[in-house]
Every structure is written in structure tokens, then in C-alpha cells.
Scaffold this motif. Structure first.
Motif, PDB file in Angstrom:
ATOM      1  N   ASP A 104      13.094   9.442  -3.790  1.00 24.43           N
ATOM      2  CA  ASP A 104      13.353   8.200  -3.049  1.00 24.43           C
ATOM      3  C   ASP A 104      12.686   8.392  -1.685  1.00 24.43           C
ATOM      4  O   ASP A 104      13.197   9.145  -0.858  1.00 24.43           O
ATOM      5  CB  ASP A 104      14.877   8.027  -2.915  1.00 24.43           C
ATOM      6  CG  ASP A 104      15.270   6.688  -2.325  1.00 24.43           C
ATOM      7  OD1 ASP A 104      14.398   5.810  -2.200  1.00 24.43           O
ATOM      8  OD2 ASP A 104      16.460   6.522  -1.984  1.00 24.43           O
ATOM      9  N   PRO A 105      11.528   7.767  -1.447  1.00 25.08           N
ATOM     10  CA  PRO A 105      10.740   8.093  -0.240  1.00 25.08           C
ATOM     11  C   PRO A 105      11.264   7.377   0.998  1.00 25.08           C
ATOM     12  O   PRO A 105      10.701   6.394   1.453  1.00 25.08           O
ATOM     13  CB  PRO A 105       9.330   7.624  -0.625  1.00 25.08           C
ATOM     14  CG  PRO A 105       9.571   6.456  -1.523  1.00 25.08           C
ATOM     15  CD  PRO A 105      10.873   6.702  -2.242  1.00 25.08           C
ATOM     16  N   ARG A 124       4.273  10.005   6.438  1.00 25.41           N
ATOM     17  CA  ARG A 124       3.541   9.455   5.287  1.00 25.41           C
ATOM     18  C   ARG A 124       2.811  10.568   4.535  1.00 25.41           C
ATOM     19  O   ARG A 124       2.886  10.671   3.304  1.00 25.41           O
ATOM     20  CB  ARG A 124       2.543   8.402   5.777  1.00 25.41           C
ATOM     21  CG  ARG A 124       1.693   7.830   4.671  1.00 25.41           C
ATOM     22  CD  ARG A 124       0.849   6.650   5.109  1.00 25.41           C
ATOM     23  NE  ARG A 124       0.331   6.782   6.448  1.00 25.41           N
ATOM     24  CZ  ARG A 124       0.661   6.002   7.467  1.00 25.41           C
ATOM     25  NH1 ARG A 124       1.500   5.012   7.293  1.00 25.41           N
ATOM     26  NH2 ARG A 124       0.139   6.191   8.660  1.00 25.41           N
ATOM     27  N   VAL A 137       8.801   7.848  -8.412  1.00 28.13           N
ATOM     28  CA  VAL A 137       9.043   7.593  -6.986  1.00 28.13           C
ATOM     29  C   VAL A 137       9.625   6.179  -6.877  1.00 28.13           C
ATOM     30  O   VAL A 137       9.192   5.269  -7.583  1.00 28.13           O
ATOM     31  CB  VAL A 137       7.751   7.808  -6.162  1.00 28.13           C
ATOM     32  CG1 VAL A 137       6.626   6.926  -6.634  1.00 28.13           C
ATOM     33  CG2 VAL A 137       7.996   7.590  -4.692  1.00 28.13           C
ATOM     34  N   THR A 138      10.646   6.008  -6.029  1.00 34.85           N
ATOM     35  CA  THR A 138      11.410   4.746  -6.002  1.00 34.85           C
ATOM     36  C   THR A 138      11.393   4.081  -4.612  1.00 34.85           C
ATOM     37  O   THR A 138      12.444   3.906  -4.001  1.00 34.85           O
ATOM     38  CB  THR A 138      12.876   4.996  -6.419  1.00 34.85           C
ATOM     39  OG1 THR A 138      13.482   5.878  -5.435  1.00 34.85           O
ATOM     40  CG2 THR A 138      12.995   5.625  -7.786  1.00 34.85           C
ATOM     41  N   PRO A 139      10.215   3.676  -4.122  1.00 33.27           N
ATOM     42  CA  PRO A 139      10.186   3.031  -2.795  1.00 33.27           C
ATOM     43  C   PRO A 139      10.700   1.600  -2.853  1.00 33.27           C
ATOM     44  O   PRO A 139      10.602   0.946  -3.897  1.00 33.27           O
ATOM     45  CB  PRO A 139       8.684   3.017  -2.475  1.00 33.27           C
ATOM     46  CG  PRO A 139       8.036   2.894  -3.822  1.00 33.27           C
ATOM     47  CD  PRO A 139       8.899   3.690  -4.768  1.00 33.27           C
ATOM     48  N   ASN A 140      11.220   1.123  -1.729  1.00 34.19           N
ATOM     49  CA  ASN A 140      11.385  -0.326  -1.621  1.00 34.19           C
ATOM     50  C   ASN A 140      10.029  -0.891  -1.183  1.00 34.19           C
ATOM     51  O   ASN A 140       9.072  -0.135  -0.947  1.00 34.19           O
ATOM     52  CB  ASN A 140      12.545  -0.703  -0.677  1.00 34.19           C
ATOM     53  CG  ASN A 140      12.329  -0.218   0.747  1.00 34.19           C
ATOM     54  OD1 ASN A 140      11.196  -0.213   1.234  1.00 34.19           O
ATOM     55  ND2 ASN A 140      13.390   0.187   1.418  1.00 34.19           N
ATOM     56  N   GLU A 143       8.729   0.541   2.148  1.00 32.69           N
ATOM     57  CA  GLU A 143       8.273   1.938   2.063  1.00 32.69           C
ATOM     58  C   GLU A 143       6.955   2.041   1.292  1.00 32.69           C
ATOM     59  O   GLU A 143       6.051   2.798   1.689  1.00 32.69           O
ATOM     60  CB  GLU A 143       9.351   2.786   1.371  1.00 32.69           C
ATOM     61  CG  GLU A 143      10.582   2.980   2.241  1.00 32.69           C
ATOM     62  CD  GLU A 143      11.832   3.350   1.462  1.00 32.69           C
ATOM     63  OE1 GLU A 143      12.818   3.727   2.110  1.00 32.69           O
ATOM     64  OE2 GLU A 143      11.849   3.245   0.213  1.00 32.69           O
ATOM     65  N   ALA A 144       6.835   1.270   0.212  1.00 35.93           N
ATOM     66  CA  ALA A 144       5.588   1.307  -0.564  1.00 35.93           C
ATOM     67  C   ALA A 144       4.417   0.867   0.305  1.00 35.93           C
ATOM     68  O   ALA A 144       3.341   1.479   0.292  1.00 35.93           O
ATOM     69  CB  ALA A 144       5.709   0.418  -1.802  1.00 35.93           C
ATOM     70  N   LEU A 147       3.580   3.615   2.826  1.00 33.90           N
ATOM     71  CA  LEU A 147       2.903   4.767   2.204  1.00 33.90           C
ATOM     72  C   LEU A 147       1.440   4.451   1.916  1.00 33.90           C
ATOM     73  O   LEU A 147       0.587   5.334   1.948  1.00 33.90           O
ATOM     74  CB  LEU A 147       3.617   5.172   0.904  1.00 33.90           C
ATOM     75  CG  LEU A 147       4.967   5.864   1.089  1.00 33.90           C
ATOM     76  CD1 LEU A 147       5.682   6.025  -0.256  1.00 33.90           C
ATOM     77  CD2 LEU A 147       4.794   7.230   1.747  1.00 33.90           C
ATOM     78  N   LEU A 176       9.019   0.175  -7.873  1.00 33.69           N
ATOM     79  CA  LEU A 176       8.999  -0.514  -6.578  1.00 33.69           C
ATOM     80  C   LEU A 176      10.157  -1.511  -6.564  1.00 33.69           C
ATOM     81  O   LEU A 176      10.158  -2.479  -7.323  1.00 33.69           O
ATOM     82  CB  LEU A 176       7.654  -1.213  -6.369  1.00 33.69           C
ATOM     83  CG  LEU A 176       7.414  -1.716  -4.938  1.00 33.69           C
ATOM     84  CD1 LEU A 176       5.926  -1.725  -4.620  1.00 33.69           C
ATOM     85  CD2 LEU A 176       7.994  -3.098  -4.708  1.00 33.69           C
TER      86      LEU A 176
END
Ligand code: PLP
Length: 261
Positions: A104-105, A124, A137-140, A143-144, A147, A176
């Protein structure tokens, strides 16, 4: 023996996010937990007030010690506190190449507090290096975008494009999360984009009141629990989303925020 998940995450003393919420989520899935704290946060009413990172080398040694002898069927990585901790965790994980990892980034709390240090470029770079080791990987959406150094997506097509861009940066699979997309992108629904290399899959759920504390932590832990049990990725993601939808329905207001636990 029940499967075990190693959680590497921050401590939120209120229990709504981070290690405590992760361990509770794993327990609800009948999965054992091992835990390494990356940072001790000061938070309560009004959000995160301060982040006190644990020494990155100590975090790395703790992860290495657990991987050397304990049963670890999956790893969940949440808030890391400082970029150097991401590097220490990546180095320690080299000893466990076959164990699934959910990353979870986390860059910021919903309240805006910085959870990976003030140097965004260093944060980053550290997350992108760790992302290559992750099964998922589970960015919102925010965050995506951070990155990939792009603007936050406004449409589902843009979200799917960002998931693909993260795969181009080395992610094996991306979920995402659509909670931060504008409501107009998917009226009445929250749509997550899962891209595991065979094109984007749109996963839809009814849009519930936003703003519950620790939802990303609970979702990533639930996915890790299912992967630890041997579930295929898509099945793990769908089961975890169903769990979170149910939890969001019963979230309770406490101390000015909505809590899943
Ligand atoms: N504290 C810790 C330890 C976290 O891991 C997080 C988010 O992941 C937060 C606080 C902030 O949680 P939220 O943005 O859901 O309020």
C-alpha cells in the motif's frame, strides 16, 4: 496451522489505521499476524499530528529476523515513515522471494499529513524500488498520480491509463482504488481498476459515505490474508473489496472520524 501474514506498518494509537487495524483485519480472516512497526504516530481527534519513524536499520533487522525463522505466507506493507525504511524492507525481503507481497504505497494521510517524509522525490523513488518486489500495489488515485508524476485522473479511462503506467514502472499488478476519483467519473459507484497485465478490469461497488479512517490499510490486509490462504489474485481482491464494503456500512463515528473498528 493457520497461515500468517507479516505486517510492516505504522502504529496509529487510535487503532483505526496501521498495525492495529491490520492485525484486527487479519484476525477477522482467521489469519495469524506478525508485526513490525515502522513509525509511531501521534494522532487522535483531527488526524495525524506527528510521525516518529523507527530506525530504518532496526526495521530491516526485525523483518529479516522474522523471515529467517517464522512462518510467513504473505507480507503486507503499509506506511513506512521515511524513504530509507523502504530500502531496508526491500533488502530484507530479498530473502523471501516466493512470498506474496501487498504494497500500500502510502504518501499522505487523508488529513494531508506527510507519512513518508517531506522529500517527495525521495519518497517516490523509494516506493518505486519497492514496488518491483510487490505482487500487488494498491495506490489510491492520488498516490498513483504522484508515483507516475502525472496529474490526478479525472475519468475511469485516465485511472486505467495510470494503472498501466505503474506497470510500465515495474509493478506486476496494480489495484488503483477509485475512492478519490471525482463522483462524475462513476456516478453512484466507486470503481477500482485492477490491472494484472491482461488489461484493466473495472471492479464496481456502491459509493458509500467517504472519509472512514484506515480503509486502505484494511483493504490491503484483507487481500494479503486471502493471498496467504493461497487464493488467486483477482479472487483475493474481490473478496477483500466485499469485506471492506460490509465494514464501511457498519463504520462508527468516534472522535471526529469514522472508524471501521
Ligand atoms: N496512521 C497510520 C499508521 C496509517 O497507516 C495511515 C494511513 O494509511 C494513517 C494514519 C492515515 O489514515 P487515513 O488516511 O485513512 O485517515
Amino acid at each position: 496451522m493457520a497461515p500468517h501474514v507479516l505486517v510492516i506498518a505504522g502504529l496509529d494509537p487510535s487503532g483505526g489505521a496501521g498495525l492495529i487495524a491490520d492485525v484486527r483485519t487479519l484476525a477477522e480472516h482467521g489469519v495469524g499476524a506478525l508485526g513490525v512497526a515502522t513509525a509511531l504516530t501521534e494522532q487522535g481527534h483531527g488526524g495525524v499530528r506527528a510521525v516518529n519513524p523507527v530506525d530504518p536499520a532496526l526495521v530491516g533487522r526485525q523483518v529479516a529476523a522474522l523471515l529467517a525463522g517464522e512462518p510467513v505466507d504473505a507480507v503486507k506493507i503499509g506506511m513506512l515513515g521515511v524513504p530509507a525504511t523502504a530500502a531496508a524492507v526491500a533488502a530484507a525481503l530479498a530473502a523471501a522471494r516466493s512470498v506474496p507481497v501487498v504494497l500500500d504505497p502510502i504518501l499522505r494521510a487523508s488529513s494531508g499529513a506527510v507519512l513518508l517524509g517531506d522529500d517527495e522525490d525521495a519518497g517516490r523513488a523509494a516506493l518505486l524500488a519497492l514496488l518491483r518486489r510487490a505482487t500487488l500495489v494498491t495506490p489510491n488515485a492520488i498516490e498513483a498520480a504522484a508515483l507516475c508524476e502525472q496529474a490526478p485522473p479525472l475519468t475511469l479511462a485516465a485511472a486505467a491509463g495510470l494503472a498501466q503506467a505503474l506497470r510500465a514502472r515495474g509493478a506486476r499488478a496494480v489495484l488503483l482504488k477509485g475512492g478519490h476519483l471525482p463522483a462524475a467519473a462513476s456516478p453512484g459507484e466507486t470503481v477500482d481498476v485492477l490491472d494484472a497485465g491482461d488489461g484493466p478490469v473495472l471492479l464496481r461497488a456502491p459509493r458509500l459515505a467517504a472519509g472512514a479512517h484506515g480503509t486502505g490499510c484494511a483493504l490491503a490486509s484483507a487481500i494479503a490474508a486471502h493471498l496467504a490462504r493461497g487464493a488467486p489474485l483477482r479472487e483475493a481482491v474481490e473478496a477483500a473489496r466485499a469485506f471492506l464494503t460490509e465494514r464501511l456500512r457498519t463504520a462508527e463515528a468516534r472522535g471526529g472520524a469514522r472508524y471501521l473498528y
